[in-house]
Enzyme design. Structure first.
Site, mmCIF file in Angstrom:
data_model
loop_
_atom_site.group_PDB
_atom_site.id
_atom_site.type_symbol
_atom_site.label_atom_id
_atom_site.label_comp_id
_atom_site.label_asym_id
_atom_site.label_seq_id
_atom_site.Cartn_x
_atom_site.Cartn_y
_atom_site.Cartn_z
ATOM 1 C CG ASP A 117 -0.256 0.009 2.537
ATOM 2 O OD1 ASP A 117 0.976 -0.148 2.570
ATOM 3 O OD2 ASP A 117 -0.952 0.183 3.563
ATOM 4 C CB SER A 118 4.547 1.761 0.172
ATOM 5 O OG SER A 118 4.839 0.546 -0.496
ATOM 6 C CE LYS A 135 3.008 -5.725 3.985
ATOM 7 N NZ LYS A 135 2.563 -4.714 4.992
ATOM 8 C CD GLU A 182 0.810 -1.268 7.807
ATOM 9 O OE1 GLU A 182 0.487 -0.482 8.717
ATOM 10 O OE2 GLU A 182 1.297 -0.896 6.725
ATOM 11 C CD GLU A 209 8.116 -0.280 7.641
ATOM 12 O OE1 GLU A 209 8.346 0.795 7.053
ATOM 13 O OE2 GLU A 209 7.082 -0.948 7.477
#
EC number: 2.1.2.11
Length: 354
Positions: free
Chosen positions: A85-86, A154, A156, A224
């Site tokens: 989603d970056s 994925k 978060e 991260e």
């Protein structure tokens, strides 16, 4: 007569069965005509990733967002291609990952799926698509696989609701990659893009959250922006792979963004969102900028396109006929321009002009 009918029916059945077998690409030992199983020679599987992890072989992951980058990732033999989603920041120009929608993510997923045939494909669930309840989470994950062509998703964070979401998606028989440490979707809570695990409580939380995601059934966890000792502890505590990004060298694998590792983006917007942990393996952005400047200069000075890049010809006889037709239409000026251009191109093509 009855026996004759039985023989006839039997013969028809054998013919029909033979015809089906010739018409079908389904192996005889399969029980239904569903999706073909992944071919290990064509697509990296979770089994292969687990095998690499058991052997201590590092797992390579690259985040990509479109067909051309996916082809490059595929050609390089990268293990996992993450459609992150970056894209909100890198491709769409936002300052955070929050604005991108699931529909927009699916466009990126489909483009990557068309280009990357070998890596395991993982699609991010964007903010707002899995937080409300488990039904929303499963529905979003299903769309990423069915409409996006991904192999896994994925998500978060490690709050209880997100752990529950991850577990529900796994129970829906969808592979899930977790993500702890700096979770960009939570910047309003974290106070910005801040590293995590820098004090005792935060470091313990990183490890415990990673373990909770493992317990929920995740096949791997992204770590991260955490200190290397914290990442090393989490990697040791888990029996699933950890994928580091700004987390030091002690993870089971590493992930970087395609544009970042290539040094592609030189615009001030991207400079402010390019993380300090990213090594640039090339300076592609400088090459792109120079190419664009050279192009602008050559066009401005009437150097491009010259004869070499004007490949389409019209014969002398057809040109004469074309000029005649233009004159009949009263387009004398156009005819003169066409004749002058033909003469100029002929002169440019002559050996004496080289």
């Amino acid at each position: 007569m009855a026996s004759s009918l039985v023989r006839s029916c039997s013969r028809v059945s054998r013919v029909a069965l033979t015809t089906v077998r010739f018409m079908s690409n389904i192996p005889e030992n399969t029980v239904y005509g569903g999706p073909k199983p992944q071919n290990p020679n064509q697509r990296v599987t979770l089994t292969q990733l687990r095998q690499k992890h058991r052997k201590g072989e590092p797992i390579t992951v690259v985040t990509a967002y479109d067909y051309p980058s996916a082809v490059h990732v595929d050609t390089a033999g990268i293990d996992v291609c993450l459609v992150g989603d970056s894209a909100a920041m890198v491709v769409h120009g936002y300052d955070t990952t929050l604005p991108i929608s699931l529909d927009e993510m699916l466009v990126h997923c489909r483009a990557v799926a068309r280009g990357a045939k070998r890596p395991l494909l993982v699609g991010d669930l964007p903010f707002g698509t899995y937080e409300s309840n488990t039904n929303q989470a499963v529905d979003s994950a299903v769309r990423v696989l069915k409409e996006g062509g991904m192999d896994a998703i994925k998500l978060e964070g490690g709050s209880p609701s997100r752990i529950t979401a991850a577990k529900s998606i796994v129970e829906a028989r969808i592979a899930v990659m977790g993500h702890v440490g700096l979770t960009p979707q939570a910047i309003s809570v974290l106070g910005g893009f801040r590293p995590q695990g820098k004090n005792i409580a935060s470091a313990v939380k990183v490890v415990e959250t990673a373990m909770a995601l493992q317990e929920a059934g995740c096949f791997s966890v992204v770590l991260e922006c955490v200190p290397p000792p914290v990442a090393a502890a989490a990697t040791s505590a888990l029996h699933i792979p950890t994928i580091g990004i700004g987390a030091g060298p002690f993870c089971s694998g590493q992930v970087l963004v395609y544009h970042d590792l290539l040094g592609m983006m030189q615009h001030p917007h991207h400079a402010k969102v390019t993380p300090k942990f990213c090594k640039q393996y090339a300076q592609v952005g400088e090459v792109i900028n120079k190419a664009l400047l050279d192009y602008k200069e050559e066009v401005s000075e009437h150097l491009f396109p010259g004869p070499s890049y004007s490949p389409y010809k019209i014969s002398s006889s057809d040109l004469d006929g074309f000029l005649s037709e233009l004159q009949k239409l009263g387009l004398d000026k156009a005819a003169s321009a066409a004749a002058a251009s033909a003469e100029k191109m002929e002169h440019s093509d002559s050996p004496s002009s080289q």
